[in-house]
Scaffold this motif. Structure first.
Motif, short mmCIF file in Angstrom:
data_model
loop_
_atom_site.label_atom_id
_atom_site.label_comp_id
_atom_site.label_asym_id
_atom_site.label_seq_id
_atom_site.Cartn_x
_atom_site.Cartn_y
_atom_site.Cartn_z
N ALA A 311 -10.87 7.40 1.33
CA ALA A 311 -10.41 7.93 2.62
C ALA A 311 -11.59 8.30 3.51
CB ALA A 311 -9.51 9.14 2.39
N ALA A 312 -12.63 8.90 2.93
CA ALA A 312 -13.81 9.28 3.71
C ALA A 312 -14.54 8.04 4.23
CB ALA A 312 -14.75 10.12 2.85
N ALA A 313 -14.59 6.99 3.42
CA ALA A 313 -15.25 5.76 3.86
C ALA A 313 -14.48 5.12 5.01
CB ALA A 313 -15.36 4.79 2.68
N PHE A 314 -13.16 5.06 4.89
CA PHE A 314 -12.34 4.50 5.97
C PHE A 314 -12.52 5.32 7.25
CE2 PHE A 314 -9.67 2.15 2.82
CZ PHE A 314 -9.72 0.91 3.45
N GLN A 315 -12.56 6.64 7.13
CA GLN A 315 -12.72 7.49 8.31
C GLN A 315 -14.05 7.22 9.00
OE1 GLN A 315 -10.23 9.67 9.54
NE2 GLN A 315 -11.60 9.36 11.28
N ILE A 399 2.25 -4.54 1.09
CA ILE A 399 2.44 -3.53 0.06
C ILE A 399 1.11 -3.29 -0.64
CG2 ILE A 399 4.83 -4.23 -0.32
CD1 ILE A 399 3.91 -5.54 -2.95
N GLY A 400 1.06 -2.28 -1.51
CA GLY A 400 -0.13 -2.04 -2.31
C GLY A 400 -0.95 -0.87 -1.81
N GLY A 401 -1.87 -0.41 -2.66
CA GLY A 401 -2.68 0.76 -2.33
C GLY A 401 -3.51 0.58 -1.09
N GLY A 402 -4.05 -0.63 -0.85
CA GLY A 402 -4.85 -0.87 0.34
C GLY A 402 -4.07 -0.79 1.63
N ALA A 403 -2.74 -0.93 1.52
CA ALA A 403 -1.89 -0.91 2.72
C ALA A 403 -1.76 0.48 3.32
CB ALA A 403 -0.50 -1.46 2.38
N ARG A 404 -2.28 1.50 2.65
CA ARG A 404 -2.20 2.86 3.20
C ARG A 404 -3.17 3.08 4.36
NH1 ARG A 404 -1.43 4.28 -2.46
NH2 ARG A 404 -3.66 4.62 -2.69
N SER A 405 -4.13 2.17 4.55
CA SER A 405 -5.09 2.31 5.64
C SER A 405 -4.59 1.61 6.90
CB SER A 405 -6.44 1.71 5.23
OG SER A 405 -7.29 1.58 6.36
N GLU A 406 -4.29 2.39 7.92
CA GLU A 406 -3.85 1.80 9.19
C GLU A 406 -4.98 0.98 9.82
OE1 GLU A 406 -2.06 4.52 11.87
OE2 GLU A 406 -0.42 5.05 10.49
N TYR A 407 -6.21 1.43 9.65
CA TYR A 407 -7.35 0.68 10.19
C TYR A 407 -7.38 -0.73 9.60
CZ TYR A 407 -12.12 -0.82 11.19
OH TYR A 407 -13.21 -1.54 11.60
N TRP A 408 -7.24 -0.83 8.28
CA TRP A 408 -7.33 -2.14 7.64
C TRP A 408 -6.15 -3.03 8.04
CZ3 TRP A 408 -8.06 -3.06 1.64
CH2 TRP A 408 -8.61 -4.33 1.45
N LEU A 409 -4.96 -2.45 8.16
CA LEU A 409 -3.80 -3.26 8.53
C LEU A 409 -3.94 -3.79 9.96
CD1 LEU A 409 -0.71 -1.54 6.91
CD2 LEU A 409 -2.24 -3.28 6.02
N GLN A 410 -4.52 -2.97 10.86
CA GLN A 410 -4.75 -3.46 12.21
C GLN A 410 -5.82 -4.56 12.21
OE1 GLN A 410 -3.01 -2.52 15.13
NE2 GLN A 410 -4.01 -4.43 15.73
N TYR A 422 4.36 -2.41 7.69
CA TYR A 422 4.33 -1.54 6.52
C TYR A 422 5.66 -0.83 6.44
CZ TYR A 422 2.81 1.83 3.03
OH TYR A 422 2.72 2.58 1.89
N ARG A 423 6.37 -0.99 5.32
CA ARG A 423 7.73 -0.51 5.18
C ARG A 423 7.83 0.61 4.16
NH1 ARG A 423 11.50 -4.13 7.33
NH2 ARG A 423 10.59 -6.09 8.08
N GLU A 424 8.95 1.30 4.19
CA GLU A 424 9.22 2.32 3.18
C GLU A 424 9.17 1.68 1.80
OE1 GLU A 424 12.99 4.05 4.10
OE2 GLU A 424 12.20 5.36 5.67
N GLY A 425 8.55 2.36 0.86
CA GLY A 425 8.44 1.83 -0.50
C GLY A 425 7.27 0.89 -0.69
#
Length: 488
Positions: A311-315, A399-410, A422-425
């Motif tokens: 999280a710190a690296a993404f920030q 899906i997946g752990g990497g999908a929690r980063s909005e920066y990466w998805l954009q 990115y969907r529920e679940g």
């Protein structure tokens, strides 16, 4: 309620799903990977069971499991789990990202030149069949004791139900399955010296494969419920996201990175290392591209650069590069994400990770940014492989752990030029899919879409084309870099 158990590479995740398809609770128990030699990747199957038991006991401590109606299984694909005649594990399981069997792949191709016609897939070290040829040559004392070969999740099933069973989607990744018949190929088994008696029975993913044993049911404080066949992790993840009709497409950002798209019947293009597998639902197939290192590259570079957390690296990357939904780039660093070799499109177990373009001005944040770009370019190579045989949907579910980063998805939306949803679940995709398969197994009169609906969109990432020229040029450099260092 329905229970979904997903045996991943980095951990076991279990979820409770309510009758209306909501995730009620989840528990995770971590796993580690052993890499005793270059290209090797192994786990002890007993650790899988211990992690599953730990997660189930934790779930049962918080929720009453007596209302569970059925269980579904999902798991990492391709792993060679070998048992003797007394069901004892003969050696650590050889995992999907193990690259030692490259020569065995060439041997299998020579012995069975019709392999692509039967399986629709290129012979790659990640698949199960060449692993058995490697064991036959280098560990003959082990090979001669093999009574059963199981895939990882199916070892859990054996411990839960005392049944030897698997499903079509997971069996697709062995190179022993006749893809059009959705059954074991005696010709492919013969090529590795095995017989159908050494294989588990093949079910469709939503069929009942056994019943939870009284001993395990008592330990987990739940009834002796049916256990569905389930699916390989990506097929189960697709079921969890409602990716069940042709052209529906999903991206899984886990340890590996997968583009998964439901096809109109069985279709294949093994020349670009595209996987063509059966889906976890009857009479349904899919194509799939796989890069062996995705979110695992992020974990690696975070450790390398000394950031306190992912999280710190993404920030830090966001602070340096992001301006609204446009991502402004200043770093010329390139990264090839081949830390475990590569599958799609190179089929090169000896490919290596590379940083290129370093200078005195390069900072740790530039390395993290380069890793995100490099993994994204590798995934785009995979998307092109999928597009070589079929059309895809206008948006991609992630899906997946990497999908929690909005920066990466954009970033992915911008590089792909495709909307990402990115969907529920999304964080529990495979275990959610396993629970859905469990629900289908005991509700045969319910319409498929009522159980496998698309979850609500949490965030939609529309592509921004302002940086399209930049990405096109940098991607060409990325592809050229691999061509220049290949074989070194």
């Amino acid at each position: 309620m329905y229970l979904g158990i997903d045996l991943g590479t980095s951990g076991v995740k279990v979820i409770l799903m309510t009758e209306d398809g909501k995730v009620m609770a989840s528990q995770t128990s971590p796993l580690s990977v052993s890499r005793p030699y270059p290209l090797w990747s192994e786990q002890d199957p007993e650790n899988w069971w211990q992690a599953t038991d730990k997660a189930m006991l934790a779930l049962g401590a918080e929720h009453d499991l007596r209302g569970v109606k059925s269980i579904g299984l999902s798991g990492q694909m391709h792993g060679a789990t070998l048992l003797d005649a007394k069901n004892r594990v003969l050696r650590p399981a050889i995992l999907w990202n193990d690259g030692r069997s490259f020569e065995a792949c060439q041997q299998l191709q020579r012995q069975c030149p019709e392999v692509q016609a039967i399986t629709g897939n290129l012979v790659m070290p990640g698949f199960t069949a060449p692993k058995l040829l490697w064991i036959k040559e280098y560990e003959p004392e082990i090979y001669n004791q093999i009574a059963k070969v199981l895939l990882p999740k199916d070892f859990l099933r054996l411990r839960m139900t005392n049944e030897f069973a698997t499903d079509v989607s997971d069996a697709s990744g062995t190179l022993w399955l006749d893809m059009e018949e959705r059954a074991w190929s005696e010709r492919m088994l013969q090529a590795t010296g095995l017989t159908t008696e050494q294989m588990p029975k093949v079910y469709e993913g939503c069929e009942v494969s056994g019943v939870l044993s009284a001993e395990v049911a008592q330990r987990w404080s739940m009834p002796c419920v049916p256990v569905a066949a389930g699916g390989g992790d990506n097929a189960a993840g697709a079921v969890g996201m409602g990716v069940i009709h042709k052209e529906h497409t999903m991206l899984s950002l886990g340890t590996s990175g997968v583009i998964f798209s439901v096809s109109d019947g069985f279709t294949a293009n093994p020349e670009v290392a595209l996987h063509s597998f059966g889906h976890a639902l009857p009479n349904t197939w899919h194509t799939m591209s796989v890069i062996l290192s995705a979110a695992s590259c992020v974990d690696w570079v975070v450790r390398l650069t000394g950031f306190s957390s992912v999280a710190a690296a993404f920030q830090a990357v966001e602070n340096q590069y992001q301006k609204g939904k446009r991502i402004s780039h200043y770093s010329s660093v390139q990264f090839l994400p081949y830390l475990s070799g590569e599958r799609t499109p190179h089929n090169d177990p000896n490919a290596k990770g590379v940083f290129y373009g370093l200078s005195h001005d390069t900072q740790s944040v530039d390395l993290v940014s380069a890793v995100l770009e490099g993994v994204s370019f590798a995934l785009l190579d995979g998307l092109d492989a999928v597009k070589s045989v079929q059309q895809i949907s206008s948006s991609i579910d992630v899906i997946g752990g990497g999908a929690r980063s909005e920066y990466w998805l954009q970033l992915l939306a911008n590089i792909f030029g495709v909307t990402m949803d990115y969907r529920e679940g999304g964080e529990v995709g495979p275990s959610l899919g396993a629970a859905r398969l469990a629900a289908i197994a005991v509700n045969s009169q319910t319409r498929l879409e009522e159980i496998c609906f698309k979850p609500k969109i949490i965030t939609r990432f529309e592509p921004n084309f302002n940086d399209a020229d930049y990405y096109q040029e940098k991607r060409q450099q990325f592809q050229s870099l691999y061509e220049r260092v290949q074989g070194l």
